[in-house]
Design a protein around this motif. Sequence first.
Motif, PDB file in Angstrom:
ATOM      1  N   LEU A  24       0.820  -1.216   0.000  1.00  0.00           N
ATOM      2  CA  LEU A  24       0.000   0.000   0.000  1.00  0.00           C
ATOM      3  C   LEU A  24       0.856   1.269   0.000  1.00  0.00           C
ATOM      4  O   LEU A  24       0.313   2.369   0.029  1.00  0.00           O
ATOM      5  CB  LEU A  24      -0.921   0.006   1.226  1.00  0.00           C
ATOM      6  CG  LEU A  24      -1.969  -1.100   1.268  1.00  0.00           C
ATOM      7  CD1 LEU A  24      -2.676  -1.095   2.609  1.00  0.00           C
ATOM      8  CD2 LEU A  24      -2.957  -0.943   0.131  1.00  0.00           C
ATOM      9  N   GLY A  25       2.177   1.118  -0.073  1.00  0.00           N
ATOM     10  CA  GLY A  25       3.089   2.227   0.083  1.00  0.00           C
ATOM     11  C   GLY A  25       3.304   3.108  -1.140  1.00  0.00           C
ATOM     12  O   GLY A  25       4.274   3.838  -1.187  1.00  0.00           O
ATOM     13  N   HIS A  26       2.413   3.061  -2.107  1.00  0.00           N
ATOM     14  CA  HIS A  26       2.531   3.931  -3.279  1.00  0.00           C
ATOM     15  C   HIS A  26       1.140   4.410  -3.673  1.00  0.00           C
ATOM     16  O   HIS A  26       0.196   3.619  -3.715  1.00  0.00           O
ATOM     17  CB  HIS A  26       3.171   3.161  -4.443  1.00  0.00           C
ATOM     18  CG  HIS A  26       3.658   4.053  -5.532  1.00  0.00           C
ATOM     19  ND1 HIS A  26       2.817   4.699  -6.409  1.00  0.00           N
ATOM     20  CD2 HIS A  26       4.908   4.415  -5.867  1.00  0.00           C
ATOM     21  CE1 HIS A  26       3.535   5.409  -7.253  1.00  0.00           C
ATOM     22  NE2 HIS A  26       4.812   5.261  -6.945  1.00  0.00           N
ATOM     23  N   PRO A  27       0.980   5.706  -3.988  1.00  0.00           N
ATOM     24  CA  PRO A  27      -0.356   6.236  -4.314  1.00  0.00           C
ATOM     25  C   PRO A  27      -0.998   5.572  -5.526  1.00  0.00           C
ATOM     26  O   PRO A  27      -2.228   5.451  -5.580  1.00  0.00           O
ATOM     27  CB  PRO A  27      -0.120   7.722  -4.564  1.00  0.00           C
ATOM     28  CG  PRO A  27       1.313   7.991  -4.389  1.00  0.00           C
ATOM     29  CD  PRO A  27       2.008   6.744  -3.963  1.00  0.00           C
ATOM     30  N   VAL A  28      -0.208   5.106  -6.482  1.00  0.00           N
ATOM     31  CA  VAL A  28      -0.794   4.415  -7.641  1.00  0.00           C
ATOM     32  C   VAL A  28      -1.473   3.125  -7.188  1.00  0.00           C
ATOM     33  O   VAL A  28      -2.563   2.792  -7.656  1.00  0.00           O
ATOM     34  CB  VAL A  28       0.279   4.117  -8.724  1.00  0.00           C
ATOM     35  CG1 VAL A  28      -0.257   3.162  -9.784  1.00  0.00           C
ATOM     36  CG2 VAL A  28       0.747   5.408  -9.370  1.00  0.00           C
TER      37      VAL A  28
END
Length: 101
Positions: A24-28
């Motif tokens: 979940l560590g990336h906005p995409v």
Amino acid sequence: MKKNTKEDYFTVDQKQLARFAKALGHPVRIAILELLDAQSCCYHGDMAEELPIAKSTLSQHLNELKDAGLIQGDITPPTVKYCINKDNWLLAKKLFVTFLK
């Protein structure tokens, strides 16, 4: 006698929560999950049209989410259909709620 490693000190839940958090560590990836959660399923091509990234970059993010178990794919060439993995989605919610209490 078995020697303890760093991994022996962490619970299964801690390891799983860390894996979900990394995914979940990336906005995409958040946008992908929101897109999939709003539908029953979504094809790879549709997501590429909805998100402002290259298909190759999208594939990398989809693979990260799939490796974490948050999504699952149904490969029927020439398309790949991705959906939320409902069991792991519920597990992620439970683990995050417990952790953030």
